[in-house]
Design a protein around this motif. Structure first.
Motif, PDB file in Angstrom:
ATOM      1  N   GLN A 183       5.580  14.448  48.647  1.00  0.00           N
ATOM      2  CA  GLN A 183       7.088  14.513  48.726  1.00  0.00           C
ATOM      3  C   GLN A 183       7.156  14.052  50.058  1.00  0.00           C
ATOM      4  O   GLN A 183       6.311  14.594  50.878  1.00  0.00           O
ATOM      5  CB  GLN A 183       7.514  15.379  48.635  1.00  0.00           C
ATOM      6  CG  GLN A 183       9.049  16.146  48.900  1.00  0.00           C
ATOM      7  CD  GLN A 183       9.362  17.573  48.781  1.00  0.00           C
ATOM      8  OE1 GLN A 183       8.811  18.266  48.455  1.00  0.00           O
ATOM      9  NE2 GLN A 183      11.361  17.390  48.821  1.00  0.00           N
TER      10      GLN A 183
ATOM     11  N   LYS B 264      12.810  13.184  50.623  1.00  0.00           N
ATOM     12  CA  LYS B 264      12.595  12.425  49.413  1.00  0.00           C
ATOM     13  C   LYS B 264      12.217  13.980  49.014  1.00  0.00           C
ATOM     14  O   LYS B 264      11.791  14.776  49.035  1.00  0.00           O
ATOM     15  CB  LYS B 264      11.590  11.592  49.311  1.00  0.00           C
ATOM     16  CG  LYS B 264      12.375  10.324  50.118  1.00  0.00           C
ATOM     17  CD  LYS B 264      10.976   9.348  49.935  1.00  0.00           C
ATOM     18  CE  LYS B 264      12.203   8.253  50.663  1.00  0.00           C
ATOM     19  NZ  LYS B 264      11.227   6.497  50.088  1.00  0.00           N
ATOM     20  N   GLU B 265      12.861  13.419  47.097  1.00  0.00           N
ATOM     21  CA  GLU B 265      12.574  14.398  46.151  1.00  0.00           C
ATOM     22  C   GLU B 265      10.727  14.151  45.847  1.00  0.00           C
ATOM     23  O   GLU B 265      10.624  13.584  45.880  1.00  0.00           O
ATOM     24  CB  GLU B 265      13.189  14.217  44.998  1.00  0.00           C
ATOM     25  CG  GLU B 265      13.339  15.371  43.683  1.00  0.00           C
ATOM     26  CD  GLU B 265      13.901  14.898  42.733  1.00  0.00           C
ATOM     27  OE1 GLU B 265      15.698  15.402  42.451  1.00  0.00           O
ATOM     28  OE2 GLU B 265      14.055  14.208  41.702  1.00  0.00           O
ATOM     29  N   ARG B 266      10.416  15.931  45.410  1.00  0.00           N
ATOM     30  CA  ARG B 266       8.830  15.560  45.284  1.00  0.00           C
ATOM     31  C   ARG B 266       9.080  15.045  43.928  1.00  0.00           C
ATOM     32  O   ARG B 266       9.320  14.345  42.724  1.00  0.00           O
ATOM     33  CB  ARG B 266       8.704  17.570  44.795  1.00  0.00           C
ATOM     34  CG  ARG B 266       7.394  17.414  44.694  1.00  0.00           C
ATOM     35  CD  ARG B 266       7.401  18.771  44.933  1.00  0.00           C
ATOM     36  NE  ARG B 266       7.290  19.744  46.226  1.00  0.00           N
ATOM     37  CZ  ARG B 266       6.907  20.522  46.370  1.00  0.00           C
ATOM     38  NH1 ARG B 266       6.498  21.506  46.112  1.00  0.00           N
ATOM     39  NH2 ARG B 266       7.628  21.001  47.814  1.00  0.00           N
ATOM     40  N   GLU B 267       7.757  13.928  43.940  1.00  0.00           N
ATOM     41  CA  GLU B 267       7.456  12.898  42.970  1.00  0.00           C
ATOM     42  C   GLU B 267       6.149  13.604  42.389  1.00  0.00           C
ATOM     43  O   GLU B 267       5.434  14.005  43.138  1.00  0.00           O
ATOM     44  CB  GLU B 267       6.985  11.769  43.626  1.00  0.00           C
ATOM     45  CG  GLU B 267       6.943  10.464  43.083  1.00  0.00           C
ATOM     46  CD  GLU B 267       6.325   9.555  44.024  1.00  0.00           C
ATOM     47  OE1 GLU B 267       6.313   8.057  43.258  1.00  0.00           O
ATOM     48  OE2 GLU B 267       6.015   9.572  44.944  1.00  0.00           O
TER      49      GLU B 267
ATOM     50  N   ASP C 252       7.930  16.683  35.736  1.00  0.00           N
ATOM     51  CA  ASP C 252       8.994  17.108  36.228  1.00  0.00           C
ATOM     52  C   ASP C 252       8.583  18.758  37.146  1.00  0.00           C
ATOM     53  O   ASP C 252       8.273  19.587  36.647  1.00  0.00           O
ATOM     54  CB  ASP C 252       9.922  17.594  34.790  1.00  0.00           C
ATOM     55  CG  ASP C 252      11.224  18.570  35.691  1.00  0.00           C
ATOM     56  OD1 ASP C 252      12.281  18.567  34.972  1.00  0.00           O
ATOM     57  OD2 ASP C 252      11.188  18.659  36.763  1.00  0.00           O
TER      58      ASP C 252
ATOM     59  N   SER D 240      10.282  20.603  38.358  1.00  0.00           N
ATOM     60  CA  SER D 240      10.562  21.899  38.334  1.00  0.00           C
ATOM     61  C   SER D 240      10.308  22.784  37.396  1.00  0.00           C
ATOM     62  O   SER D 240      10.583  24.054  37.545  1.00  0.00           O
ATOM     63  CB  SER D 240      12.204  21.281  37.972  1.00  0.00           C
ATOM     64  OG  SER D 240      12.514  21.216  36.561  1.00  0.00           O
TER      65      SER D 240
END
Length: 125
Positions: A39, A43-46, A108, A110
């Motif tokens: 991350q 930015k969003e975690r990748e 994902d 999450s």
């Protein structure tokens, strides 16, 4: 409760290699899918890479951006997961996180239940 501790980050030059390690404190480590994410600020975690539980065959998955350069592996006896990073590029610079989830792997972030504190990787050009 699962605790994850990453290590191995640092400052390297483009083209160099690093190996990240993640130590897990959990009795049934082999039953967990393990992932590496990264991350950058703002930015969003990748998703970077994941390895399924040993019960599922320890299959590996990679983001397109790292395929062919990074390799994820696990050592169930040591309760460790590794990310071997070769041919590093400046765009690989960011914080890398180890994550664990019971059961099926996912890209994902999450869906992962447990996270390490992160380790910084900096690649200079």
């Amino acid at each position: 409760q699962v605790q994850l501790v990453e290590s191995g980050g640092g400052l390297v030059q483009a083209g160099d290699s690093l190996r990240l390690s993640c130590a897990a404190s959990v009795l049934t480590f082999s039953s967990y899918a393990m992932g590496w994410f990264r991350q950058a600020p703002g930015k969003e975690r990748e998703f970077v890479a994941a390895i399924t539980s040993s019960w599922s065959g320890a299959y590996t998955y990679y983001a397109d951006s790292v395929k062919g350069r990074f390799t994820i592996s696990r050592d169930n006896a040591k309760k460790m997961v590794y990310l071997q990073m070769n041919s590093l590029k400046p765009e690989d610079t960011t914080i890398y996180y180890c994550a664990a989830k019971p059961g099926i792997y996912s890209s994902d972030y999450s869906l992962y239940d447990y996270w390490g504190q992160g380790t910084q990787v900096t690649v200079s050009s």
